[in-house]
Design an enzyme around this catalytic site. Structure first.
Site, PDB file in Angstrom:
ATOM      1  N   ARG A  46       0.851  -1.200   0.000  1.00 52.28           N
ATOM      2  CA  ARG A  46       0.000   0.000   0.000  1.00 52.28           C
ATOM      3  C   ARG A  46       0.883   1.245   0.000  1.00 52.28           C
ATOM      4  NH1 ARG A  46      -1.754   1.647   4.588  1.00 52.28           N
ATOM      5  NH2 ARG A  46      -2.578  -0.342   5.317  1.00 52.28           N
ATOM      6  N   TYR A  98     -16.787  16.129 -15.932  1.00 52.94           N
ATOM      7  CA  TYR A  98     -17.139  14.713 -16.009  1.00 52.94           C
ATOM      8  C   TYR A  98     -18.254  14.420 -14.978  1.00 52.94           C
ATOM      9  CZ  TYR A  98     -16.505   9.694 -15.465  1.00 52.94           C
ATOM     10  OH  TYR A  98     -16.712   8.351 -15.384  1.00 52.94           O
ATOM     11  N   ASP A 170      -7.967  18.434 -14.708  1.00 54.37           N
ATOM     12  CA  ASP A 170      -8.242  17.068 -15.165  1.00 54.37           C
ATOM     13  C   ASP A 170      -7.861  16.997 -16.643  1.00 54.37           C
ATOM     14  OD1 ASP A 170      -9.364  14.738 -16.199  1.00 54.37           O
ATOM     15  OD2 ASP A 170     -11.070  14.773 -14.836  1.00 54.37           O
ATOM     16  N   LYS A 195      -8.319   5.906 -19.712  1.00 54.13           N
ATOM     17  CA  LYS A 195      -8.622   6.409 -21.047  1.00 54.13           C
ATOM     18  C   LYS A 195      -7.352   6.364 -21.914  1.00 54.13           C
ATOM     19  CE  LYS A 195     -12.420   7.072 -18.755  1.00 54.13           C
ATOM     20  NZ  LYS A 195     -12.848   8.321 -18.184  1.00 54.13           N
TER      21      LYS A 195
HETATM   22  C1  LIG Z   1     -13.420   8.745 -16.913  1.00 52.69           C
HETATM   23  C2  LIG Z   1     -13.101  10.065 -16.381  1.00 52.69           C
HETATM   24  C3  LIG Z   1     -12.864  10.250 -15.010  1.00 52.69           C
HETATM   25  C4  LIG Z   1     -12.996   9.134 -14.005  1.00 52.69           C
HETATM   26  O1  LIG Z   1     -12.054   8.138 -14.203  1.00 52.69           O
HETATM   27  P1  LIG Z   1     -12.295   6.578 -13.860  1.00 52.69           P
HETATM   28  O2  LIG Z   1     -10.998   5.969 -14.218  1.00 52.69           O
HETATM   29  O3  LIG Z   1     -13.452   6.122 -14.675  1.00 52.69           O
HETATM   30  O4  LIG Z   1     -12.610   6.500 -12.392  1.00 52.69           O
HETATM   31  C5  LIG Z   1     -12.535  11.532 -14.585  1.00 52.69           C
HETATM   32  N1  LIG Z   1     -12.449  12.565 -15.447  1.00 52.69           N
HETATM   33  C6  LIG Z   1     -12.685  12.422 -16.761  1.00 52.69           C
HETATM   34  C7  LIG Z   1     -12.582  13.609 -17.659  1.00 52.69           C
HETATM   35  C8  LIG Z   1     -13.023  11.175 -17.278  1.00 52.69           C
HETATM   36  O5  LIG Z   1     -13.265  11.047 -18.577  1.00 52.69           O
END
Ligand SMILES: *Cc1c(COP(=O)(O)O)cnc(C)c1O
Length: 386
Positions: A46, A98, A170, A195
């Protein structure tokens, strides 16, 4: 070294005793001590695991920060960042963040008296108007999801510096390959590595990077204390994905531009939102800010009945949530990613029931265009509503 070179070389550890080119997966929860007070540097996974550490170091180098942390999902990463704040703090977020980010603010952190306001960040005046004495941070995305709005991030960084706010960005939609927010003074960058970074729709992961030592120390403490760390196997999948991020995104952007230009000419489409098109209102800002426009396109069909027909008749493009992977995916934001966003806010940002969002993959662009064309030409079946 150029970013595309760094990406390919990420994960290669010159000190590795075996000379392994691919980072070994250390499936060990705990590590032996050589003696009292003699740690190998690894005690418990961890706190730190060798595979995860290799990934975190690679991300730090790519982002140009001082430290990075790998979490078990993008939302786990965002949650960890939000625990930096105290009850009574106020955070300004973009009005089409998001959906999951909106939900964690609205349903989880509001319980701990973390206040937030949603503003249209494509006009920095709105941010200035939303500032309060207790504002502690600004949380933004660019391009936004799904309306593809572009923020003038440099101006927002200036506001943050002047008002002593933490600037959180983000960067999921552009990824570190196209944009390095820490370079222009953003304090914390988060990416859903599910992503583009991993890129194959086979892993959930989130990364956080910062160029500030004070924040790095706090975030490391939070990661170890709350525990949503990325597993060794998932860290390895992400390291493998990173190696091809550059060529994947080059191809995805090439395809996205072709598709956006084609969609813009179609009579069935009333609106195309892609910042790479010169007519997009944020085109010039993003051109100045980033090395590319990404591969996400939103578009509106002429009438709502077409949504169901298009989604059910596409043969190559898959009707699935998520984005950024090599496979092209299409989603219906109002029913999927943005279901938890209140109707009123959706109206305000212009997210209607005719909007579809396309994540362009690495297939041949001609096949993708032909797929869209045949689906747009299908006759609607009048049996059911979506
Ligand atoms: C998918 C996404 C998230 C969240 O990520 P996860 O890996 O699904 O928890 C946050 N911000 C954006 C812009 C996203 O597309």
């Amino acid at each position: 070294m150029k970013l595309s070179t760094l990406l390919v070389r990420s994960g290669i550890n010159k000190q590795d005793a075996t000379g392994a080119i691919s980072t070994p997966i250390y499936h060990s929860a705990t590590f032996m001590h050589r003696g009292l007070g003699l740690s190998t540097g690894f005690d418990y996974s961890r706190t730190q695991n060798p595979t995860r550490l290799q990934l975190e170091k690679a991300i730090t180098q790519l982002e140009g920060g001082v430290d990075s942390l790998a979490f078990s999902s993008g939302m786990a990463a965002i949650t960890a960042i939000l625990t930096l704040f105290n009850p009574g703090d106020h955070i300004i977020i973009s009005d089409d963040v998001y959906g999951g980010t909106y939900r964690v603010f609205d349903h989880v952190f509001s319980k701990y008296q973390l206040a937030f306001d949603c503003v249209d960040i494509s006009d920095t005046e709105n941010i200035l108007k939303a500032l309060k004495p207790n504002t502690a941070a600004i949380f933004i995305e660019t391009p936004t999801n799904p309306m593809m709005k572009i923020a003038d991030v440099k101006k927002i960084v200036d506001i943050c510096k002047r008002h002593n706010l933490i600037c959180i960005f983000d960067n999921t939609f552009l990824s570190v390959y196209l944009f390095r927010p820490l370079e222009i003074g953003v304090d914390i960058v988060i990416e859903s590595a599910t992503k583009y970074l991993s890129g194959h729709n086979d892993v959930l992961a989130g990364i956080v990077s910062t160029a500030r030592e004070d924040l790095a120390e706090k975030l490391r403490f939070i990661q170890n204390t709350t525990g949503a760390v990325l597993s060794p196997t998932d860290s390895w999948l992400l390291l493998r994905g990173l190696k091809t991020l550059g060529i994947r995104l080059d191809r995805q952007q090439y395809n996205a531009m072709k598709i956006a230009q084609w969609l813009a000419k179609r009579p069935e489409i009333t609106r195309v939102l892609y910042p790479g098109l010169p007519q997009h209102p944020g085109h010039h800002i993003l051109k100045d800010l980033a090395r590319g426009f990404g591969a996400m396109i939103s578009f509106e069909v002429k009438d709502k009945t077409m949504v169901k027909t298009v989604l059910e008749n596409l043969k190559i493009i898959s009707f699935a949530e998520s984005l950024g992977g090599v496979e092209s995916l299409i989603t219906y934001p109002i029913e999927q990613t943005h279901k938890d966003v209140p109707d009123e806010l959706r109206k305000k940002i212009g997210l209607n029931d005719r909007l579809l969002r396309l994540s362009v993959g690495i297939e041949d662009s001609e096949d993708l265009i032909m797929d869209l064309q045949q689906a747009l030409q299908c006759k609607p079946s009048h049996t059911q509503e979506v």
